[in-house]
Motif scaffolding. Structure first.
Motif, PDB file in Angstrom:
ATOM      1  N   ALA A 348       0.833  -1.207   0.000  1.00  0.00           N
ATOM      2  CA  ALA A 348       0.000   0.000   0.000  1.00  0.00           C
ATOM      3  C   ALA A 348       0.867   1.257   0.000  1.00  0.00           C
ATOM      4  O   ALA A 348       0.588   2.230  -0.706  1.00  0.00           O
ATOM      5  CB  ALA A 348      -0.935  -0.008   1.206  1.00  0.00           C
ATOM      6  N   MET A 351       2.419   1.714  -3.430  1.00  0.00           N
ATOM      7  CA  MET A 351       1.396   2.180  -4.373  1.00  0.00           C
ATOM      8  C   MET A 351       1.130   3.670  -4.197  1.00  0.00           C
ATOM      9  O   MET A 351       0.874   4.379  -5.166  1.00  0.00           O
ATOM     10  CB  MET A 351       0.092   1.394  -4.169  1.00  0.00           C
ATOM     11  CG  MET A 351       0.127  -0.020  -4.710  1.00  0.00           C
ATOM     12  SD  MET A 351      -1.458  -0.857  -4.376  1.00  0.00           S
ATOM     13  CE  MET A 351      -1.280  -2.337  -5.408  1.00  0.00           C
ATOM     14  N   HIS A 352       1.196   4.118  -2.945  1.00  0.00           N
ATOM     15  CA  HIS A 352       0.940   5.531  -2.673  1.00  0.00           C
ATOM     16  C   HIS A 352       2.070   6.412  -3.201  1.00  0.00           C
ATOM     17  O   HIS A 352       1.831   7.441  -3.838  1.00  0.00           O
ATOM     18  CB  HIS A 352       0.758   5.740  -1.167  1.00  0.00           C
ATOM     19  CG  HIS A 352       0.585   7.171  -0.786  1.00  0.00           C
ATOM     20  ND1 HIS A 352      -0.546   7.887  -1.109  1.00  0.00           N
ATOM     21  CD2 HIS A 352       1.402   8.031  -0.138  1.00  0.00           C
ATOM     22  CE1 HIS A 352      -0.411   9.118  -0.671  1.00  0.00           C
ATOM     23  NE2 HIS A 352       0.763   9.236  -0.076  1.00  0.00           N
ATOM     24  N   PRO A 355       2.956   5.630  -7.850  1.00  0.00           N
ATOM     25  CA  PRO A 355       1.698   5.119  -8.424  1.00  0.00           C
ATOM     26  C   PRO A 355       1.858   4.470  -9.797  1.00  0.00           C
ATOM     27  O   PRO A 355       0.928   3.825 -10.260  1.00  0.00           O
ATOM     28  CB  PRO A 355       0.808   6.369  -8.506  1.00  0.00           C
ATOM     29  CG  PRO A 355       1.724   7.530  -8.379  1.00  0.00           C
ATOM     30  CD  PRO A 355       2.935   7.079  -7.617  1.00  0.00           C
ATOM     31  N   ASP A 356       3.015   4.635 -10.421  1.00  0.00           N
ATOM     32  CA  ASP A 356       3.207   3.979 -11.715  1.00  0.00           C
ATOM     33  C   ASP A 356       4.109   2.746 -11.610  1.00  0.00           C
ATOM     34  O   ASP A 356       4.440   2.143 -12.637  1.00  0.00           O
ATOM     35  CB  ASP A 356       3.752   4.955 -12.759  1.00  0.00           C
ATOM     36  CG  ASP A 356       5.166   5.381 -12.426  1.00  0.00           C
ATOM     37  OD1 ASP A 356       5.553   5.299 -11.246  1.00  0.00           O
ATOM     38  OD2 ASP A 356       5.892   5.801 -13.349  1.00  0.00           O
TER      39      ASP A 356
END
Lengths: 410, 410
Positions: A348, A351-352, A355-356
């Motif tokens: 998580a 991902m934050h 984001p790519d």
């Protein structure tokens, strides 16, 4: 042909090709994602129901790949049988072929990915560049080779080594003597090759069909840490066009000369010749999707996993144009001590912040040094791409950002 | 929360999130390919073991989505419950939520994707553009609406219609009278809206997390044939930046106002206002991955399937930059008569002629008009990209190239 499409497991849509994969690791897992989109699905011979690939397949047979009956049962009714490792005994494969099964790649090719000495002999025979090497069947063989290459000896187990295992760099003549003596005593067949003055490592990958079509990918630069692939950059930066073409042509030639089908990875040493010119020689071969080809999942029109499925089914090969100027793949290896932050929370966080980043996890539990996933990042600016891939993989591994990395800088 | 991660099925790696998907079609199938790479795997409630998604999942429960006990059993132990269709009875979902299950999207939002009249009332209430509409509860309601919009009537079943089903365009007042009379008699709740003078159709897609983060994709142009999506082009060509931004903002606003979680597709009518300026109004909403978003699998950093998984798990959303200037998605629908050439041979032919076509097949058997797959093509030149996607999809459907298409021209 033995019973094509005879399998009546509900996993297999009528008329869709069935590929049996012997092996249950992440390579088989990622073949399944490719197969699903192509409208087929794998039949898996797995060691356990919770193995990486078995988690994501409906038609899973439990069995031992060293057992002919298990392999035959998994093969029954499939259009092609392939592998996510090189360890199925060739005599079983010969037997399956004699029974009419479509095994790809075939033992005649696989032997060169299994035995490092046979591989080098064959490569020398077909004119491919390999460092000086010798069979080491006695301590005397070892010492003679030491003298011939002035101590620049890399000693290798002929079979079974990977990820840095089965490779030794003796620093002294006496050390070599003891190594060879104890390894031969333990029944380990050996060979030695001359250490290469490395400028770097490249990987030239290609797919070939049983009909003889070939399609290479752009050559990548790889970084190894402790003998394990840590990172791959595609296309390999700082390599001139002529060398790139040479590596590509070499991979195609090897695939043809050795009769490889499916995906072939040619791991290359990048060195300098006497004139200071960049030169390449062959390190290892793998006849399956390979860690240095994971970047193709997100950076290429056709991934190595899709291409392997196409190739072993003798389907036309897909385009291998890149979809971004640069793609960097960074491996996620189990840390020495698994961080207390749960992996789901690390995911998580990554991902934050990135984001790519394309996160690929294998459903594997932590073990120090174990390959549990990888991250791909794509883009125009190589430094930025590398920073993002590295930072994401580092966080997934350690639950902290690399030294000097400022998340807000992205 | 009810028993997070309590499922002990070997499909689920310890610590990895578990997403239960109610539904077994191609949308669930493609969620599985995304989930696999993220290191998780789906728990599926399927109608049959050979359904599209059930073919490719290890943890499949057979059951009826209209049956609360089945849905509850599938939900048990998962981190999020989501859907590949809108037909699960909301009272079951309310019950699951009351029991502590994490259902995404929730019935409060889903109702607006289920009931076309409630949707339009809500959209009008929040200031979103919808064509003039009315509830049709009697023949008189129908005739009054006919007069009000001067015969430009589109009659719709309030519930259950999709792919052109449940939509009627009566040409005459008498025809409308008979339609309304017989449909109401048959117990079909109705609404009507004013026909839009169409210049084209757009689709604005966005993902939203339970925490409220949103991430739109570029707006696409879609082409419908007989009410079924035939093609989507991303980004929508010939649309000015202001309109593009307006459509994008609209999708985000709707997701927020309606409390949508996961992927939302806003199907838009593109028309002209009185001044000849391009204008948009809302046609339909879907609260799940959508046919007009399939292009994201090959043309976007984060596909709609990955984003849906991330969103329903309340993970940070992925980047939605495109990876090519243009991507065209062409659907493969079952032809009126299935060609005698087996699908596997059609696939091989398309792979040969269009090596960069991304073929996605759903493991479904032929039925006229049935969605059995799609093809994505990417590139810089829109006409070339479109020609390749169309030709590939056409051949998969008809076993012949479109009229005027010269395979050697590619």
């Amino acid at each position: 042909m033995s019973g094509v499409n005879e399998v009546e497991h509900p996993a297999h849509a009528p008329g869709a090709p069935i590929v049996t994969v012997i092996g249950d690791g992440q390579l088989a897992r990622m073949m399944q994602t490719a197969a699903i989109e192509l409208g087929c699905s794998l039949r898996l011979l797995a060691g356990s129901r919770d193995a990486s690939a078995a988690q994501v397949c409906a038609d899973v047979l439990l069995g031992d790949f060293r057992n002919l009956a298990s392999v035959r049962e998994a093969a029954a009714g499939s259009d092609a049988i392939t592998f996510d490792h090189e360890h199925v005994p060739n005599e079983h494969l010969d037997e399956l072929i004699a029974e009419g099964f479509n095994v790809q790649p075939q033992p005649e090719a696989l032997i060169f990915a299994q035995d490092k000495l046979l591989m080098r002999k064959k490569l020398r025979e077909v004119g491919a560049p390999v460092p000086p090497f010798a069979a080491i069947e006695s301590v005397d063989d070892g010492l003679a080779f030491w003298d011939a290459v002035e101590g620049q000896v890399c000693l290798k187990a002929r079979r079974g080594g990977y990820d840095g295992k089965g490779v030794w760099f003796p620093g002294q003549r006496e050390e070599l003597r003891e190594l060879v003596s104890s390894l031969l005593e333990a029944g380990t067949p050996l060979m030695a090759e001359k250490k290469v003055a490395l400028r770097g490592e490249l990987s030239a990958m290609v797919a070939r069909t049983p009909s003889g079509a070939t399609q290479p990918w752009p050559v990548v630069a790889s970084v190894q840490e402790n003998g394990v692939c840590a990172q791959a950059t595609a296309p390999a930066p700082g390599i001139d066009a002529e060398l790139r073409r040479r590596a590509e042509t070499l991979s195609i030639d090897i695939a043809r000369e050795l009769g490889v089908t499916g995906v072939l990875a040619v791991e290359l040493f990048l060195s300098e010749d006497e004139n200071g010119q960049a030169d390449i020689s062959i390190n290892e071969l793998a006849m399956r999707p390979h860690n240095t080809g994971h970047w193709t999942q997100d950076g290429c029109i056709t991934s190595q996993f899709e291409q392997h499925i196409r190739a072993v089914l003798d389907l036309p090969l897909g385009a291998t144009n890149t979809t971004a100027p640069y793609t960097v793949m960074a491996n996620v290896l189990g840390a020495e001590r698994d961080p207390s932050m749960p992996m789901a929370d690390r995911v998580a966080k990554v991902m934050h912040v990135v984001p790519d980043a394309k996160i690929h996890l294998y459903g594997k539990q932590h073990r120090p040094g174990r390959k549990i996933g990888h991250v791909n990042a794509c883009g125009e600016d190589l430094e930025s791409v590398r920073r993002r891939a590295q930072a994401a993989a580092h966080f997934l591994r350690h639950a902290q950002w690399p030294e000097g990395f400022a998340p807000e800088s992205l």
